[in-house]
Design a protein around this motif. Structure first.
Motif, PDB file in Angstrom:
ATOM      1  N   VAL A 101       0.858  -1.199   0.000  1.00  0.00           N
ATOM      2  CA  VAL A 101       0.000   0.000   0.000  1.00  0.00           C
ATOM      3  C   VAL A 101       0.886   1.238   0.000  1.00  0.00           C
ATOM      4  O   VAL A 101       2.082   1.163   0.274  1.00  0.00           O
ATOM      5  CB  VAL A 101      -0.927   0.024   1.236  1.00  0.00           C
ATOM      6  CG1 VAL A 101      -1.866  -1.180   1.223  1.00  0.00           C
ATOM      7  CG2 VAL A 101      -0.123   0.053   2.531  1.00  0.00           C
TER       8      VAL A 101
ATOM      9  N   MET B  56      -8.873  -1.551   3.949  1.00  0.00           N
ATOM     10  CA  MET B  56      -9.609  -2.333   4.958  1.00  0.00           C
ATOM     11  C   MET B  56      -8.571  -3.132   5.724  1.00  0.00           C
ATOM     12  O   MET B  56      -7.666  -3.699   5.121  1.00  0.00           O
ATOM     13  CB  MET B  56     -10.551  -3.329   4.275  1.00  0.00           C
ATOM     14  CG  MET B  56     -11.851  -2.761   3.824  1.00  0.00           C
ATOM     15  SD  MET B  56     -12.874  -4.140   3.224  1.00  0.00           S
ATOM     16  CE  MET B  56     -14.392  -3.241   2.899  1.00  0.00           C
TER      17      MET B  56
ATOM     18  N   ILE C  98      -6.196  -6.033   4.565  1.00  0.00           N
ATOM     19  CA  ILE C  98      -6.913  -7.040   3.772  1.00  0.00           C
ATOM     20  C   ILE C  98      -7.049  -6.616   2.312  1.00  0.00           C
ATOM     21  O   ILE C  98      -6.846  -7.408   1.402  1.00  0.00           O
ATOM     22  CB  ILE C  98      -8.335  -7.254   4.359  1.00  0.00           C
ATOM     23  CG1 ILE C  98      -8.246  -7.734   5.799  1.00  0.00           C
ATOM     24  CG2 ILE C  98      -9.134  -8.200   3.510  1.00  0.00           C
ATOM     25  CD1 ILE C  98      -9.592  -7.799   6.500  1.00  0.00           C
ATOM     26  N   ALA C  99      -7.395  -5.355   2.105  1.00  0.00           N
ATOM     27  CA  ALA C  99      -7.721  -4.931   0.743  1.00  0.00           C
ATOM     28  C   ALA C  99      -7.592  -3.417   0.623  1.00  0.00           C
ATOM     29  O   ALA C  99      -7.668  -2.694   1.615  1.00  0.00           O
ATOM     30  CB  ALA C  99      -9.143  -5.357   0.376  1.00  0.00           C
ATOM     31  N   ILE C 100      -7.352  -2.986  -0.617  1.00  0.00           N
ATOM     32  CA  ILE C 100      -7.377  -1.561  -0.938  1.00  0.00           C
ATOM     33  C   ILE C 100      -8.752  -1.257  -1.530  1.00  0.00           C
ATOM     34  O   ILE C 100      -9.258  -2.013  -2.358  1.00  0.00           O
ATOM     35  CB  ILE C 100      -6.268  -1.205  -1.959  1.00  0.00           C
ATOM     36  CG1 ILE C 100      -4.881  -1.537  -1.365  1.00  0.00           C
ATOM     37  CG2 ILE C 100      -6.341   0.261  -2.359  1.00  0.00           C
ATOM     38  CD1 ILE C 100      -3.728  -1.314  -2.333  1.00  0.00           C
ATOM     39  N   VAL C 101      -9.350  -0.141  -1.070  1.00  0.00           N
ATOM     40  CA  VAL C 101     -10.659   0.288  -1.598  1.00  0.00           C
ATOM     41  C   VAL C 101     -10.372   1.326  -2.668  1.00  0.00           C
ATOM     42  O   VAL C 101      -9.866   2.412  -2.368  1.00  0.00           O
ATOM     43  CB  VAL C 101     -11.529   0.897  -0.475  1.00  0.00           C
ATOM     44  CG1 VAL C 101     -12.925   1.214  -0.998  1.00  0.00           C
ATOM     45  CG2 VAL C 101     -11.600  -0.046   0.723  1.00  0.00           C
ATOM     46  N   GLU C 102     -10.620   0.986  -3.920  1.00  0.00           N
ATOM     47  CA  GLU C 102     -10.263   1.904  -5.011  1.00  0.00           C
ATOM     48  C   GLU C 102     -11.463   2.673  -5.540  1.00  0.00           C
ATOM     49  O   GLU C 102     -12.595   2.233  -5.404  1.00  0.00           O
ATOM     50  CB  GLU C 102      -9.606   1.116  -6.148  1.00  0.00           C
ATOM     51  CG  GLU C 102      -8.170   0.722  -5.794  1.00  0.00           C
ATOM     52  CD  GLU C 102      -7.533  -0.166  -6.848  1.00  0.00           C
ATOM     53  OE1 GLU C 102      -8.271  -0.821  -7.604  1.00  0.00           O
ATOM     54  OE2 GLU C 102      -6.299  -0.209  -6.911  1.00  0.00           O
TER      55      GLU C 102
END
Lengths: 94, 94, 94, 94, 94, 94, 94
Positions: B58, B65, B90-94
């Motif tokens: 990141v 998240m 956990i994840a990137i919010v794009e």
């Protein structure tokens, strides 16, 4: 002089001021946060299974935050220090 | 400035709005889900046993998240942040 | 868009039909089996200690079986997904 | 078709005959032993930390013994299978 | 002579003086701190998984601090020593 | 034929004679010691993380001592065997 | 002959003399210390994940100290021995 071994780092822990109200000492809420201090000495770094030596990510004089409850307290020439593993240092305060 | 070490990432946690019904604050069901926030700073990455350095997945400004209950809360210049290990994102919010 | 990190995979979980007898909902015995779903997005894969990156064994659109109780539920734009580690995906249903 | 991932193997478990004496079903003492079954499908194998892929030690059609209580039961097109990790297969019955 | 194996180090533990007040022996608060001692002998070092041998970070005659409760007490020719793993030595006192 | 997988070894366990005194069977004190047996078949060996295969240290016909309680009992064509991991074999009796 | 496998070492344990006072056997305080013995046989050494074999650090005839409670007792041709892992041998007594 104290020379820490491996990835250990010697830290002079910053004292937290306690707030008192009417003479009653209140435990600062900040006490549940990581502690801060000044790096006094660093070891030679950790050795990977590949044999490569990784130097410490901090250096003498750095202001650092470290995990609360990490490390071992030592007393040396009348002063108290904390010796922590490099992996327990969270951040440098610049 | 706070400079996270290793694979750590500093996150400004997004505040969740609490729904209230007739003045009674209801815990949002979403609170049991992972939290989201904005990446403020990233460390230099983690070091594999082979000596190779893996940079963070990141970057500053990413909306992410991350696992609930992960990381360490820190207070810096009046603001509160969370410092989490890169593996807990956990994840990137794009 | 949600972009999973590392070896994580985002799955839209298949709903199981519940059988009801005379209005009484019966918990399907199949519920104790692994769940199935559709892969929505995959991360870049996991990194070995040797530095080599291993891509996910599944791709978008795959129907998969995964270990029950694995992963983290997330809510995104009104939909619910499960984000699981690639190692918790048991099989592809072709 | 079910395609197992990693070092997983799909097995059709051999049914054990239960002995009954005068109508009373006796649990076979053999039930405490490992179970046997037929290999239906094998995954691509496990990946070592060095990046090398090790193919499964069994192939479709092999009769195998595997650790009791290993694996995950799955139901597929009306049939029940067991998906076990290759490391839980003890021996091939030739 | 005692020759320690692997990364072990033989230490002659420094005796702590106990303070007594009016004949009552007071446990020194320093007793909760790490102990100190003199290195008497060092092993050949530890072997990494890569096969590389890492020599001890201390040498005969070094004054060292080590984790309290670490090591094994041995008696040899009437004297008592502590044999500790090199990783339990915190710092050299120079 | 039973073909053990990985570093497994099939052993025919030696029977211990029980001493009886006046018809009362006495548990032999030797029963608390490791068991002995004859190697019937050996697997192809274990695979290191480097990919190298290490063949078993024992061969068919060897008399071996192995850790008590190690392994899995199997029944094959009316005979009982023990399948143990190579690492649980302590010594060869020559 | 007993041939130990891997990094195992066969030790003939030195008997400790028990002190008795007026016929009452006193457990020697030395019993809480590591035990000593003579090396009877050594295995071929341990294998690193890199595939390299590390020979034992002791040889036949060495007098050694080893961790109390380590190893497995075996009886062979009327004699009792202890088979310990090389890593449980603390020091050679020269």
């Amino acid at each position: 002089m104290l020379k820490p071994l491996g990835d250990r780092v010697i830290i002079e822990v910053a004292k937290e001021e306690e707030k008192s109200v009417g003479g009653i000492v209140l435990a600062s809420s900040a006490k549940e946060k990581p502690q801060t201090g000044t790096v006094i000495a660093v070891g030679e770094g950790r050795v990977l299974e590949s044999g490569q030596k990784i130097p410490a990510a901090v250096k003498e004089g750095d202001q650092v935050m470290f995990e609360k409850y990490a490390g071992t307290e030592v007393k040396y020439e009348g002063n108290e220090y904390l010796i922590v593993s490099g992996k327990d240092i969270i951040a440098i305060v610049e």
